[in-house]
Design a protein around this motif. Structure first.
Motif, PDB file in Angstrom:
ATOM      1  N   GLU A  15      -6.405  -0.010   0.693  1.00 13.87           N
ATOM      2  CA  GLU A  15      -6.409   1.134   1.606  1.00 13.87           C
ATOM      3  C   GLU A  15      -5.413   2.198   1.157  1.00 13.87           C
ATOM      4  O   GLU A  15      -5.698   3.397   1.220  1.00 13.87           O
ATOM      5  N   GLY A  29       0.782  -1.230   0.000  1.00 15.98           N
ATOM      6  CA  GLY A  29       0.000   0.000   0.000  1.00 15.98           C
ATOM      7  C   GLY A  29       0.811   1.275   0.000  1.00 15.98           C
ATOM      8  O   GLY A  29       0.239   2.372  -0.036  1.00 15.98           O
ATOM      9  N   ARG A  84     -16.470   1.422  -2.864  1.00 14.23           N
ATOM     10  CA  ARG A  84     -15.714   2.339  -2.007  1.00 14.23           C
ATOM     11  C   ARG A  84     -15.045   3.430  -2.848  1.00 14.23           C
ATOM     12  O   ARG A  84     -14.995   4.601  -2.430  1.00 14.23           O
ATOM     13  N   ALA A 124      -5.940  -6.068   0.729  1.00 14.36           N
ATOM     14  CA  ALA A 124      -6.417  -5.026   1.644  1.00 14.36           C
ATOM     15  C   ALA A 124      -5.436  -3.870   1.819  1.00 14.36           C
ATOM     16  O   ALA A 124      -5.848  -2.698   1.751  1.00 14.36           O
ATOM     17  N   LEU A 164      -6.958   4.026  -1.844  1.00  8.33           N
ATOM     18  CA  LEU A 164      -8.011   4.946  -1.397  1.00  8.33           C
ATOM     19  C   LEU A 164      -7.412   6.199  -0.767  1.00  8.33           C
ATOM     20  O   LEU A 164      -7.864   7.324  -1.030  1.00  8.33           O
ATOM     21  N   THR A 165      -6.384   6.019   0.045  1.00  8.59           N
ATOM     22  CA  THR A 165      -5.720   7.172   0.666  1.00  8.59           C
ATOM     23  C   THR A 165      -5.117   8.080  -0.384  1.00  8.59           C
ATOM     24  O   THR A 165      -5.238   9.316  -0.306  1.00  8.59           O
TER      25      THR A 165
END
Length: 359
Positions: free
Chosen positions: A222, A175, A263, A218, A225-226
């Motif tokens: 995340e 991520g 999302r 995951a 998305l950030t």
């Protein structure tokens, strides 16, 4: 993308109505008064785009390949012809013939075009990577070169590209931002710069972040998305999120994919499945083909369940030209059509897929 990616990813791993297509021969689907006869017809019924990556050599040399491509798909992506090493193999010397051919064929056949890709860490021209490595291209010059590349390419196809994959594969699997030539020498601001430069060059094109394993990983979900939220806070013109969708039947289907799409859609983004294929460990068996068909059908169903999902594109439609065998030893048969362009069970499964909820 691809070749030259996913070597490390051994884990799992639609616009307003598409342009009207010219009259074409009936496809291989059974068709009926109620069921679609081919993928273009399916796209019209569901009011999304259904596309394929295009091998430009096959487009030129193989009439049967052209026939199926132009009959079945209302959206296309240049598989390699728009990548930087292809369009500028020597500094300041552009070779647009292959990219132009993809766009020209698309316009003749009522297909919209996805531009792929403006910024990536792979398939860069040798003159660029050598110059950065030996220090003859410093950070300031690299930024200028990147701006000129984006501006030149986007302006050339202004009004002819529905959406661009502006930044491709910007994140690591944990991520964090990928430790690429761009992050190392330009810092994280290169992402916002790329979107802003692309928007100035063509204010009407949809601008996407595109990545793999965001279907299920995951930390990467995340982190992505950030990143999107940070870009939006900076007023960066980002319009969409592309999920590549390179799956393998030896791994489980990413069962929460539709919710992950939502999302990103909740942030106001368009959604696209941009590089769908479903590989298997060879040899092919009827059971493996049935599982592959299930995966393709679930992916399209997930897309159709999300109002913001505008595009479902496969990364090549025939096993004759799939990138998979060259990158996954002992694996293949990932496409909707076999080497002889016969439709596989996955093709019929897509034709039978219905919307779960209204769009």
């Amino acid at each position: 993308m691809r070749p030259l990616i996913l070597a490390l990813a051994l884990a799992l791993a639609v616009p307003p109505l598409a342009l009207a297509a010219p009259a074409t021969a009936a496809g291989p689907g059974s068709g009926s008064a109620h069921g679609p006869r081919d993928l273009r017809d399916l796209a019209r019924k569901h009011r999304i785009s259904i596309g394929s990556a295009v091998d430009v050599a096959a487009l030129r040399a193989e009439p049967d390949y052209r026939t199926v491509l132009n009959r079945e798909f209302d959206h296309v992506t240049a598989e390699n012809a728009m990548k930087w090493e292809s369009v500028e193999p020597e500094r300041g010397v552009h070779t647009w013939d292959d990219a132009d051919e993809v766009v020209r064929n698309a316009r003749r056949h009522g297909q919209r075009v996805r531009g792929h890709t403006l910024v990536w860490h792979n398939q860069l021209p040798g003159w660029l990577t050598r110059g950065v490595a030996d220090g003859t291209i410093d950070a300031a010059e690299l930024r200028t070169i990147l701006r000129e590349h984006i501006t030149t390419q986007v302006r050339r196809y202004k009004g002819k590209i529905r959406a661009w994959d502006v930044v491709n594969e910007a994140l690591e699997e944990d991520g964090t931002l990928r430790q690429s030539i761009w992050l190392t020498h330009l810092g994280p601001g290169y992402i916002a710069d790329a979107f802003r430069w692309a928007h100035r060059a063509d204010p009407h094109a949809k601008l996407y972040l595109n990545d793999y394993n965001v279907e299920w990983n995951a930390p990467k979900i995340e982190g992505t998305l950030t990143l999107v939220k940070e870009l939006q806070a900076q007023k960066v013109p980002i319009d969409g999120m592309g999920f590549q969708g390179h799956l393998g039947i030896q791994y489980g289907y990413p069962g929460d994919w539709a919710n992950v799409m939502r999302r990103f859609a909740d942030l106001g983004l368009e959604i696209a499945i941009t590089e769908m294929d479903v590989r298997m460990v060879l040899p092919v068996t009827p059971e493996k083909l049935a599982t592959q068909a299930e995966y393709y059908g679930r992916a399209l169903s997930d897309c159709l369940s999300v109002k913001a999902c505008r595009e479902f594109t496969v990364w090549g439609f025939t096993d004759r030209h799939s990138w998979v065998p060259g990158w996954f030893d002992g694996e293949g048969a990932a496409c909707l059509f076999d080497e002889n362009l016969a439709p596989k069970p996955a093709y019929e499964t897509l034709l039978a897929t219905r919307r779960v909820s209204g769009r």
